[in-house]
Motif scaffolding. Structure first.
Motif, PDB file in Angstrom:
ATOM      1  N   LEU A 123      51.888  33.785  12.857  1.00 24.13           N
ATOM      2  CA  LEU A 123      52.925  34.766  13.193  1.00 24.13           C
ATOM      3  C   LEU A 123      54.221  34.116  13.653  1.00 24.13           C
ATOM      4  O   LEU A 123      55.255  34.790  13.748  1.00 24.13           O
ATOM      5  N   LEU A 124      54.166  32.810  13.961  1.00 23.49           N
ATOM      6  CA  LEU A 124      55.365  32.116  14.432  1.00 23.49           C
ATOM      7  C   LEU A 124      56.041  31.324  13.314  1.00 23.49           C
ATOM      8  O   LEU A 124      57.076  30.697  13.534  1.00 23.49           O
ATOM      9  N   ASP A 125      55.455  31.353  12.112  1.00 19.97           N
ATOM     10  CA  ASP A 125      56.060  30.686  10.964  1.00 19.97           C
ATOM     11  C   ASP A 125      57.029  31.637  10.265  1.00 19.97           C
ATOM     12  O   ASP A 125      56.937  32.850  10.391  1.00 19.97           O
TER      13      ASP A 125
ATOM     14  N   TRP B 230      51.482  49.313  22.402  1.00 17.60           N
ATOM     15  CA  TRP B 230      51.270  48.146  23.254  1.00 17.60           C
ATOM     16  C   TRP B 230      52.024  46.996  22.610  1.00 17.60           C
ATOM     17  O   TRP B 230      51.842  46.731  21.413  1.00 17.60           O
TER      18      TRP B 230
ATOM     19  N   LEU C  37      53.403  42.886  22.825  1.00 19.33           N
ATOM     20  CA  LEU C  37      53.194  41.548  23.382  1.00 19.33           C
ATOM     21  C   LEU C  37      54.300  40.668  22.845  1.00 19.33           C
ATOM     22  O   LEU C  37      54.482  40.567  21.623  1.00 19.33           O
TER      23      LEU C  37
ATOM     24  N   LEU D 153      55.649  37.310  21.784  1.00 14.27           N
ATOM     25  CA  LEU D 153      55.021  36.039  21.379  1.00 14.27           C
ATOM     26  C   LEU D 153      55.968  34.857  21.485  1.00 14.27           C
ATOM     27  O   LEU D 153      55.541  33.740  21.769  1.00 14.27           O
TER      28      LEU D 153
ATOM     29  N   ARG E 154      59.144  37.631  28.696  1.00 12.51           N
ATOM     30  CA  ARG E 154      59.051  36.255  28.213  1.00 12.51           C
ATOM     31  C   ARG E 154      57.728  36.118  27.462  1.00 12.51           C
ATOM     32  O   ARG E 154      56.864  37.001  27.544  1.00 12.51           O
ATOM     33  N   PRO E 155      57.544  35.008  26.735  1.00 16.63           N
ATOM     34  CA  PRO E 155      56.323  34.879  25.929  1.00 16.63           C
ATOM     35  C   PRO E 155      55.061  35.096  26.765  1.00 16.63           C
ATOM     36  O   PRO E 155      54.933  34.552  27.870  1.00 16.63           O
ATOM     37  N   GLY E 156      54.159  35.893  26.250  1.00 17.22           N
ATOM     38  CA  GLY E 156      52.916  36.228  26.935  1.00 17.22           C
ATOM     39  C   GLY E 156      52.965  37.564  27.650  1.00 17.22           C
ATOM     40  O   GLY E 156      51.917  38.098  28.025  1.00 17.22           O
ATOM     41  N   ASP E 157      54.173  38.115  27.848  1.00 20.74           N
ATOM     42  CA  ASP E 157      54.278  39.401  28.543  1.00 20.74           C
ATOM     43  C   ASP E 157      53.816  40.540  27.632  1.00 20.74           C
ATOM     44  O   ASP E 157      54.220  40.610  26.469  1.00 20.74           O
ATOM     45  N   ALA E 158      53.002  41.416  28.200  1.00 21.45           N
ATOM     46  CA  ALA E 158      52.470  42.565  27.467  1.00 21.45           C
ATOM     47  C   ALA E 158      52.791  43.831  28.238  1.00 21.45           C
ATOM     48  O   ALA E 158      52.722  43.849  29.468  1.00 21.45           O
TER      49      ALA E 158
ATOM     50  N   LEU F 192      52.311  48.230  28.038  1.00 22.06           N
ATOM     51  CA  LEU F 192      51.851  49.469  27.409  1.00 22.06           C
ATOM     52  C   LEU F 192      52.941  50.525  27.596  1.00 22.06           C
ATOM     53  O   LEU F 192      53.354  50.802  28.735  1.00 22.06           O
TER      54      LEU F 192
ATOM     55  N   LEU G 128      54.437  41.187  18.889  1.00 20.82           N
ATOM     56  CA  LEU G 128      53.277  41.856  18.308  1.00 20.82           C
ATOM     57  C   LEU G 128      53.314  43.283  18.839  1.00 20.82           C
ATOM     58  O   LEU G 128      53.407  43.497  20.062  1.00 20.82           O
TER      59      LEU G 128
ATOM     60  N   ILE H 158      51.346  47.027  18.714  1.00 20.10           N
ATOM     61  CA  ILE H 158      50.149  47.750  18.303  1.00 20.10           C
ATOM     62  C   ILE H 158      50.383  49.227  18.581  1.00 20.10           C
ATOM     63  O   ILE H 158      50.613  49.627  19.730  1.00 20.10           O
TER      64      ILE H 158
END
Lengths: 101, 101
Positions: B3-5, B50, B52, B54, B71-75, B77, B96, B98
């Motif tokens: 997903l980062l490419d 939801w 996220l 990345l 920031r990266p990793g933050d999720a 809802l 990401l 959902i």
């Protein structure tokens, strides 16, 4: 919530945290610190699973596809009843796992 | 799939890629390169989402919660019908998303 925070570099077992559950879908964070799936006990699930490696690195063997190396950003759909094993994990490795059905 | 490419550093609009669709759930990758949600046109969705983050960084305003920096990793809802806006995005930012239901 940050999925990359509070990640231990060592633990006796994988740490599985349920993040969200809805009809037909369950989202987990899994932290691995070297754990692998026993060769004689591959996973064989009755539902599709989609995994995304968020940090670290891992080896994933999937029946019919062989073994591949996963790096951050790699996503894999594992169909129901496709046997699979985690062959190695860096410590720590953070997975997002989405279970369907 | 990683997903980062293949993440462009500039694009005229957000790039939305459907990764997986199942009954009741849809998984997308979204690449933002500076795009924001117009102040006078916040999202108002009839389903829970939801998200996220990345890679990159972003500002997210959610009705009732105010604005936060992701920031990266933050999720996060975002419940159905909770109005929300992306206030800024780094170029590039990878999400990401959902969607449920």
């Amino acid at each position: 919530m940050n999925l990359l925070d509070d990640v231990p570099e060592a633990a006796e077992a994988e740490i599985v945290s349920l993040l969200l559950s809805r009809p037909g879908v369950r989202i987990e964070r899994i932290v691995s610190t070297g754990q692998v799936t026993p060769v004689d006990a591959p996973y064989d699930q009755d539902h599709d699973e989609w995994v995304l490696l968020l940090a670290g690195g891992a080896g994933l063997w999937v029946e019919g596809d062989g073994e591949r190396t996963l790096r951050p950003g790699d996503a894999v759909l594992i169909p129901a009843h496709r046997r699979h094993r985690v062959t190695w994990t860096a410590a720590p490795t953070v997975w997002l796992a989405i279970h369907f059905g």
